[in-house]
Design an enzyme around this catalytic site. Structure first.
Site, PDB file in Angstrom:
ATOM      1  N   LYS A  78       7.940   5.551   0.148  1.00 56.86           N
ATOM      2  CA  LYS A  78       7.219   4.822   1.184  1.00 56.86           C
ATOM      3  C   LYS A  78       8.084   4.658   2.427  1.00 56.86           C
ATOM      4  O   LYS A  78       9.279   4.385   2.332  1.00 56.86           O
ATOM      5  CB  LYS A  78       6.825   3.445   0.628  1.00 56.86           C
ATOM      6  CG  LYS A  78       5.954   2.605   1.548  1.00 56.86           C
ATOM      7  CD  LYS A  78       5.544   1.314   0.836  1.00 56.86           C
ATOM      8  CE  LYS A  78       4.693   0.423   1.724  1.00 56.86           C
ATOM      9  NZ  LYS A  78       4.271  -0.820   1.028  1.00 56.86           N
ATOM     10  N   SER A 152      -0.430  -1.554   1.458  1.00 55.73           N
ATOM     11  CA  SER A 152       0.203  -0.712   2.451  1.00 55.73           C
ATOM     12  C   SER A 152       0.871   0.542   1.894  1.00 55.73           C
ATOM     13  O   SER A 152       1.319   1.400   2.664  1.00 55.73           O
ATOM     14  CB  SER A 152       1.234  -1.540   3.224  1.00 55.73           C
ATOM     15  OG  SER A 152       2.291  -1.956   2.372  1.00 55.73           O
ATOM     16  N   SER A 176       0.291  -4.633  -2.065  1.00 50.44           N
ATOM     17  CA  SER A 176       0.435  -3.322  -1.434  1.00 50.44           C
ATOM     18  C   SER A 176       0.714  -2.168  -2.387  1.00 50.44           C
ATOM     19  O   SER A 176       0.631  -1.012  -1.990  1.00 50.44           O
ATOM     20  CB  SER A 176       1.539  -3.364  -0.371  1.00 50.44           C
ATOM     21  OG  SER A 176       1.125  -4.152   0.716  1.00 50.44           O
TER      22      SER A 176
END
Length: 447
Positions: A78, A152, A176
């Protein structure tokens, strides 16, 4: 010729250790799939094709190859975790395009275990919202590309669900990991506080954000979690009969849970009854103040992350979020509201070993330019579909998302499992029980 795309990380690592395939061959296959599919999926901000192949060769030449738990496994990271030699943009134009000098500690642990980082995945700006889109791209759900992957950790979820990589790193500050995992049919576990090194942005959203795995199987999630935690989550020889509380209630007044997600919980409850667990309906005593506590902490975390960034380069929704958060900052830093929530919920978890509840309230929003829309519209959209994840960040307790059931479109639904601190192994065992009794399709049909 055997294809390694769509195989689990455990299968790939075993084959590499036994020298049935080289790390370069495995990585090259996955890079080829990324090249074919990611243009319409938007998983990656950066693909490290040449660097990944070179690093795969380095893994293949290691003297300890036969001992590496992730030998030759391609992974995605990420884009809010540092990868040496790559910039860390966190989904915004306001961060510098400067290569990181060192790996984040969990990335370093992945590499030490033999994994190969093939790229950095897309996130919403400053990882604020539960939809992944912005100046660096839009991450779509491979099961339904008209829908967002969630956020996210949306790009990481897209990458794993589409078979672009078998494993990815994400993190979870208000859901997330669990939100995109639930959208995309993946397994994830947000560990409890202190289990995995965090070090996410400035202060980890007051300690709420935790790094964790995105995987297609519970075995792979366990494997990646063990590597980044630096400790093995070993299966117990004789798992105990558990007291499982089942709740279909939304923690937020006025937000309802849709039928597909309630049905997934009912189905999971039936499977756990057949497995011999004691399963009964029981709702956690959520306080009426939970919505205010969630909003205050969510916005305050963003206000900290936005400090020092040029506001002219931030989307309007992010600027508003950060501005609201500055008003809450002093109160949030005391931690009193979060401690009050823990105190209120602890007796419930003293009585029940595991809480089974929906992962989401409804399917994810359309994959549209949410970053160009107003703050209130974003907040309402996020709250309407993901009200069930934030409480477990506020408490700091471990929580999983596990695929189970489908929407009318054929996209997956999911359930959430929550337990008291230190119960990561218990959650993994319950998830394995569900996986054994009702296996899920591991890769979305995007070819």
């Amino acid at each position: 010729m055997t294809s390694w795309v769509g195989r689990t990380a455990a299968e790939i690592a075993a084959a590499v250790r036994e020298k049935r395939v080289t790390p370069r061959e495995v990585v090259a296959e996955h890079l080829d799939r990324i090249g074919k599919l990611d243009g319409r999926l938007g998983a990656f901000r950066v693909v490290r094709a040449e660097a990944a192949l070179a690093e795969a060769d380095e893994v293949g030449s290691r003297d300890d190859l036969g001992e590496l738990p992730l030998a030759g496994v391609p992974v995605a990271v990420k884009d809010n975790l540092s990868v040496r030699g790559e910039s860390n943009r966190v989904g915004t134009a306001a961060t510098p395009d400067t290569p990181a000098e060192a790996d984040h500690v969990v990335v370093a642990r992945l590499r030490a275990a033999g994994a190969v980082v093939v790229g950095l995945t897309n996130v919403p700006e400053l990882c604020v919202f539960g939809t992944t889109e912005g100046v660096h791209g839009t991450s779509r759900n491979p099961w339904d590309t008209s829908r967002t992957a969630g956020g996210s950790s949306g790009g990481s979820a897209t990458a794993v669900a589409a078979g672009l990589v078998p494993l990815a790193l994400g993190n979870d500050g208000m859901g997330s990991l669990r939100i995109p995992a639930a959208n995309c049919g993946l397994v994830t576990l947000k560990p409890g506080s202190g289990v995995v090194p965090a070090g996410i942005s400035d202060g980890d959203w007051f300690g709420m954000s935790e790094n964790g795995p995105l995987a297609t199987t519970v075995e792979d999630a366990r494997l990646l979690l063990s590597v980044i935690a630096g400790t093995e989550f070993v299966r117990r020889d004789a798992p105990a009969t558990l007291d499982v509380a089942v709740s279909l209630r939304s923690p937020l007044a006025g937000v309802t849970v849709g039928a597909p997600y309630k049905n997934a919980v009912r189905e999971a409850a039936g499977l756990l009854i057949k497995a011999g667990h004691q399963v009964r309906r029981a709702d956690p005593p959520y306080p009426m103040s939970l919505g205010v506590t969630s909003l205050a902490t969510w916005t305050a975390g963003t206000s900290v992350d936005a400090q020092g960034l040029d506001p002219r380069l931030l989307a309007r929704r992010t600027r508003v979020h950060a501005a609201i958060g500055r008003r809450f900052l002093a109160g949030v830093r005391t931690g009193k509201a979060r401690q009050a929530l823990r105190d209120r919920l602890e007796p419930f978890f003293a009585e029940h070993d595991v809480l089974l509840l929906p992962a989401l309230a409804r399917r994810s929003p359309k994959a549209e330019a949410w970053h160009e829309r107003g703050w209130l519209r974003n907040v309402l959209a996020n709250t309407a579909y993901s009200p069930l994840t934030p409480p477990w960040n506020l408490t700091g307790w471990p929580a999983m998302s596990v695929p189970l059931g489908t929407l009318p479109s054929g996209a997956p639904t999911a359930v959430q499992l929550v337990a008291r601190p230190g119960s990561e192994t218990v959650l993994l065992e319950v998830a394995e029980e569900l996986e054994r009794r009702q296996p899920w399709q591991r890769t979305a049909p995007v070819d």
